[in-house]
Write an enzyme that holds these catalytic residues in place. Structure first.
Site, PDB file in Angstrom:
ATOM      1  N   ASP A   6      -1.226  -1.509   4.791  1.00 33.33           N
ATOM      2  CA  ASP A   6      -1.385  -0.390   5.717  1.00 33.33           C
ATOM      3  C   ASP A   6      -2.689  -0.611   6.478  1.00 33.33           C
ATOM      4  OD1 ASP A   6      -1.682   1.960   7.085  1.00 33.33           O
ATOM      5  OD2 ASP A   6      -1.637   3.254   5.323  1.00 33.33           O
ATOM      6  N   ASP A  20      -4.191  -6.662  -7.687  1.00 37.12           N
ATOM      7  CA  ASP A  20      -4.352  -7.693  -6.654  1.00 37.12           C
ATOM      8  C   ASP A  20      -5.065  -8.913  -7.235  1.00 37.12           C
ATOM      9  OD1 ASP A  20      -3.256  -5.883  -4.849  1.00 37.12           O
ATOM     10  OD2 ASP A  20      -5.206  -5.245  -4.070  1.00 37.12           O
ATOM     11  N   ARG A  80      -7.338 -14.555   1.218  1.00 36.50           N
ATOM     12  CA  ARG A  80      -8.094 -15.816   1.243  1.00 36.50           C
ATOM     13  C   ARG A  80      -7.505 -16.827   0.271  1.00 36.50           C
ATOM     14  NH1 ARG A  80     -11.601 -17.496  -2.171  1.00 36.50           N
ATOM     15  NH2 ARG A  80     -13.023 -19.162  -1.668  1.00 36.50           N
ATOM     16  N   ASP A 124     -10.779  -6.755  -2.625  1.00 30.76           N
ATOM     17  CA  ASP A 124      -9.749  -7.437  -3.422  1.00 30.76           C
ATOM     18  C   ASP A 124      -8.603  -7.903  -2.535  1.00 30.76           C
ATOM     19  OD1 ASP A 124     -11.259  -6.799  -5.659  1.00 30.76           O
ATOM     20  OD2 ASP A 124     -10.060  -5.032  -6.150  1.00 30.76           O
ATOM     21  N   HIS A 126     -10.148  -0.709  -2.356  1.00 35.71           N
ATOM     22  CA  HIS A 126     -10.220  -2.049  -2.950  1.00 35.71           C
ATOM     23  C   HIS A 126     -10.033  -3.133  -1.882  1.00 35.71           C
ATOM     24  CE1 HIS A 126      -5.978  -1.092  -2.754  1.00 35.71           C
ATOM     25  NE2 HIS A 126      -5.666  -2.337  -3.016  1.00 35.71           N
ATOM     26  N   GLY A 161      -2.915  -2.005  -7.624  1.00 36.43           N
ATOM     27  CA  GLY A 161      -3.898  -2.754  -6.831  1.00 36.43           C
ATOM     28  C   GLY A 161      -5.332  -2.327  -7.055  1.00 36.43           C
ATOM     29  N   HIS A 212       0.849  -1.184   0.000  1.00 34.03           N
ATOM     30  CA  HIS A 212       0.000   0.000   0.000  1.00 34.03           C
ATOM     31  C   HIS A 212       0.889   1.240   0.000  1.00 34.03           C
ATOM     32  CE1 HIS A 212      -3.552  -2.443   1.784  1.00 34.03           C
ATOM     33  NE2 HIS A 212      -3.633  -2.353   0.474  1.00 34.03           N
TER      34      HIS A 212
END
Length: 139
Positions: A80, A60, A96, A90, A87, A55, A8
């Protein structure tokens, strides 16, 4: 090994510092990164990095697709946690996918250092099994 590098905005300099410190390890692997992060790391280190979109523009998700195809072996994502990200769904999906596909993931410098040192010592070689290669499972 295929390594994804993501950060980030407020963590980009931390990731650049980290990659620079461990450049001799990173240069032995194939590196991928989201847009601006990859450009800044390349400019600071000269390392070859395949760049995806930024991202928020889908980078991402592009890395997530590589994870889902077992084409990513390790993810270093300096997040961060104190700044809301537009997002965030995402980001959650990427984390996950790492869990679903057993891809080691570091979200901070402390964990990243443990993973990169493990990578250096061959502790992540088991990932080759998921890519259909001959893994070195015993030490």
């Amino acid at each position: 090994m295929n390594i994804a590098l993501i950060a980030h905005d407020r963590k980009k300099q931390d990731l650049i510092t980290f990659v620079t410190a461990y450049q001799p390890i990173f240069e032995k692997h194939v590196l991928f990164a989201t847009g601006t992060t990859g450009l800044k790391i390349h400019e600071a280190t000269g390392l070859s990095i395949e760049r995806f979109q930024s991202g928020p523009l889908g980078g991402d998700q592009e890395i997530g697709a590589k994870i889902a195809k077992n084409q990513m072996d390790l993810v270093i994502f300096f997040r961060d946690p104190l700044t809301a990200q537009p997002h965030e769904p995402d980001v959650t999906a990427l984390i996950r996918l790492c869990d679903v596909y057993n891809v080691p993931l570091a979200t901070n410098m402390g964990t990243a250092e443990v993973l990169i040192r493990g990578l250096e010592h061959g502790d992540v070689d088991w990932r080759a099994y998921f890519r259909g290669q001959n893994p070195r499972l015993e030490k």
